[in-house]
Design a protein around this motif. Structure first.
Motif, PDB file in Angstrom:
ATOM      1  N   TYR A 201     -10.007  -3.586   7.699  1.00 51.67           N
ATOM      2  CA  TYR A 201     -10.862  -2.621   8.402  1.00 51.67           C
ATOM      3  C   TYR A 201     -10.503  -1.218   8.855  1.00 51.67           C
ATOM      4  CZ  TYR A 201      -7.729  -3.200  12.314  1.00 51.67           C
ATOM      5  OH  TYR A 201      -6.559  -3.081  13.202  1.00 51.67           O
ATOM      6  N   LYS A 202      -9.207  -0.859   8.579  1.00 52.78           N
ATOM      7  CA  LYS A 202      -8.713   0.544   8.765  1.00 52.78           C
ATOM      8  C   LYS A 202      -9.087   1.376   7.649  1.00 52.78           C
ATOM      9  CE  LYS A 202      -4.879  -0.848  12.098  1.00 52.78           C
ATOM     10  NZ  LYS A 202      -3.494  -0.471  12.200  1.00 52.78           N
ATOM     11  N   VAL A 203      -9.240   0.834   6.396  1.00 50.08           N
ATOM     12  CA  VAL A 203      -9.588   1.793   5.416  1.00 50.08           C
ATOM     13  C   VAL A 203     -10.844   1.477   4.766  1.00 50.08           C
ATOM     14  CG1 VAL A 203      -6.952   1.475   4.629  1.00 50.08           C
ATOM     15  CG2 VAL A 203      -8.412  -0.081   3.774  1.00 50.08           C
ATOM     16  N   GLU A 204     -11.785   0.631   5.140  1.00 48.70           N
ATOM     17  CA  GLU A 204     -12.730   0.281   4.496  1.00 48.70           C
ATOM     18  C   GLU A 204     -13.762   1.402   4.572  1.00 48.70           C
ATOM     19  OE1 GLU A 204     -15.011  -2.885   6.151  1.00 48.70           O
ATOM     20  OE2 GLU A 204     -14.516  -2.469   8.043  1.00 48.70           O
ATOM     21  N   ASP A 205     -13.543   2.394   5.368  1.00 44.58           N
ATOM     22  CA  ASP A 205     -14.455   3.531   5.244  1.00 44.58           C
ATOM     23  C   ASP A 205     -14.155   4.593   4.276  1.00 44.58           C
ATOM     24  OD1 ASP A 205     -15.945   2.926   7.763  1.00 44.58           O
ATOM     25  OD2 ASP A 205     -14.709   3.941   9.027  1.00 44.58           O
ATOM     26  N   TYR A 206     -12.870   4.230   3.630  1.00 42.62           N
ATOM     27  CA  TYR A 206     -12.562   5.267   2.497  1.00 42.62           C
ATOM     28  C   TYR A 206     -12.678   4.710   1.076  1.00 42.62           C
ATOM     29  CZ  TYR A 206     -10.375   7.220   6.728  1.00 42.62           C
ATOM     30  OH  TYR A 206     -10.201   7.716   8.000  1.00 42.62           O
ATOM     31  N   ILE A 207     -13.504   3.805   0.994  1.00 40.19           N
ATOM     32  CA  ILE A 207     -13.759   2.936  -0.152  1.00 40.19           C
ATOM     33  C   ILE A 207     -14.630   4.015  -1.091  1.00 40.19           C
ATOM     34  CG2 ILE A 207     -14.990   1.048  -1.344  1.00 40.19           C
ATOM     35  CD1 ILE A 207     -14.055  -0.609   0.915  1.00 40.19           C
ATOM     36  N   CYS A 208     -14.258   4.132  -2.340  1.00 39.99           N
ATOM     37  CA  CYS A 208     -15.081   4.890  -3.215  1.00 39.99           C
ATOM     38  C   CYS A 208     -15.562   4.105  -4.483  1.00 39.99           C
ATOM     39  CB  CYS A 208     -14.384   6.357  -3.475  1.00 39.99           C
ATOM     40  SG  CYS A 208     -12.862   6.100  -4.323  1.00 39.99           S
ATOM     41  N   GLU A 209     -16.325   4.641  -5.229  1.00 38.99           N
ATOM     42  CA  GLU A 209     -16.645   4.039  -6.519  1.00 38.99           C
ATOM     43  C   GLU A 209     -15.727   4.125  -7.385  1.00 38.99           C
ATOM     44  OE1 GLU A 209     -19.397   2.129  -7.019  1.00 38.99           O
ATOM     45  OE2 GLU A 209     -19.785   2.136  -4.994  1.00 38.99           O
TER      46      GLU A 209
END
Length: 414
Positions: A406-414
């Motif tokens: 949950y701490k990194v999901e905002d930084y997921i990229c294609e």
């Protein structure tokens, strides 16, 4: 000059068909067990009866019929496909004049040959002593001698009572030793759980290719022979799955139909690896005519050990021996392989990854430079496969522990 000659054990296999189980299949299995123990099978004797004879298992008349055959062929051992009491053993030996053992004694002998580790040897001896204890009575007059002698007149203690006391003491000692080893094994299990190590237990009937599969996947170097109970000792090796996660493969002792309860008890600590696993790989020999029955025996024992609820993958081994392997259908929990030819491993590893509880996810992330502390957090319980510094931050391909996802999901990229 002295010449050493090794006496060849020639055996007569004896079975009573009471319709309680598939007698023909059980007798075939007894032949394989005998070969594994280094015994030459000379003849088979089967009789259909409503029940086992309490005195001689198969009846005096039927036993007497094989006396000429024993003398003619040099048979020196009779192996019964049933558990014998001490009285039955003595009565049969008096008629046949050769050594007599039963199926359980034969299995214990194979176990004794195969056990290499300290725990394996303790488990085998414990099973042997527990099996031997109730069979001391009825062995004849040699067990009723007084253990006293000059200076110890009186009723004294019989040889039978002395032997029973010695065996009970030995059982207590072995059980205490096994408990210590079980405590250590339990500590290892807890440590693995704490460290988030995923485990996959390899279970199945004896001689279906469990050790061959472990060797092929991990180069473990486990003894893999075309014999029943080729290995009894636990071997663990780690492999990497396609999603980047690691899983610890644990080989377990092979199973067999009509495995006596006290043998299951003796090897419970070994078999409990399956009950504590995150996933179970149920290996079966798809080329065997008895594949369905063998799978049933395995699944019943897994249920008895409390494995219900653990994901199970049915791994159909030896598909290279089938004339039409394409007829066997695969699905999300069924995979066909050839451990010997190393075929189907990609499908197997993908299937394991798909069915394991989700503990981590593999994603591509673009971590801003002012959030670089997240990289250390990912490394602590996960894995970074590639790392590239670009204008907007650090681009990584990483396996992220589900606890911090949950701490990194905002930084997921294609």
């Amino acid at each position: 000059m002295t010449e050493n000659t090794i006496e060849i054990t020639k055996a007569l296999l004896v079975s009573v068909d009471t319709n309680d189980f598939d007698n023909e299949r059980s007798l075939e299995e007894l032949k394989e067990l005998s070969k594994t123990a280094g015994v030459e099978v000379e003849a088979l004797l089967t009789q259909k009866r409503p029940a086992i004879d309490t005195a001689t298992c198969i009846g005096d008349g039927k036993l007497s019929e094989v006396l000429p055959l024993i003398e003619e062929t040099g048979i020196n051992l009779a192996i019964f496909d049933h558990e014998l009491t001490a009285n039955q053993t003595r009565n049969i030996e008096n008629i046949l004049n050769i050594r007599v053992i039963d199926r359980t004694t034969l299995i214990l002998d194979i176990f004794a040959q195969r056990a290499l580790s300290k725990e394996g040897r303790i488990q085998v001896e414990l099973a042997q002593q527990k099996y031997r204890l109730p069979r001391l009575a009825g062995r004849g007059i040699e067990m009723s001698r007084l253990g006293g002698g000059v200076g110890t007149r009186g009723p004294g203690e019989t040889k039978l009572e002395t032997d029973k006391r010695h065996i009970r003491r030995r059982i207590e000692f072995l059980e205490a030793e096994l408990k210590e080893l079980e405590k250590r094994r339990e500590l290892h299990r807890k440590r693995r759980k704490k460290d988030g190590v995923l485990t996959a237990a390899i279970v199945g009937y004896t001689n279906v290719g469990k050790s061959t599969l472990l060797n092929a996947l991990t180069d473990a170097g486990v003894i893999a022979e075309n014999k029943l109970f080729a290995t009894l000792d636990i071997t663990s090796r780690s492999i990497e799955l396609p999603d980047g996660r690691s899983v610890l493969l644990v080989d377990t002792v092979g199973l067999i139909s009509r495995l006596p309860h006290h043998l299951v008890e003796a090897f419970k600590s070994t078999l409990e690896e399956a009950a504590n696993a995150d996933i179970i790989l149920h290996i079966s020999d798809i080329s065997s005519d008895d594949a369905a029955e063998q799978a049933k025996v395995t699944k019943e024992l897994l249920s008895e050990l409390g494995c219900d609820g653990i994901p199970v993958i049915d791994v159909l081994n030896k598909c290279d021996c089938l004339s039409e392997p394409e007829c066997i259908k695969e699905n999300d929990t069924t995979v066909k392989i050839s451990a010997k030819n190393r075929e189907g491993f990609d499908s197997l590893l993908s299937c394991i990854a798909k069915n394991l509880p989700e503990t981590a996810r593999r994603v591509k992330l673009l971590i801003p430079y002012d959030k670089s502390s997240l990289l250390n957090l990912i490394r602590e319980d996960g894995k970074i496969f590639s790392e590239e510094y670009i204008e907007n931050g650090t681009l990584i391909d990483a396996l992220v522990d589900i606890k911090i996802f949950y701490k990194v999901e905002d930084y997921i990229c294609e």
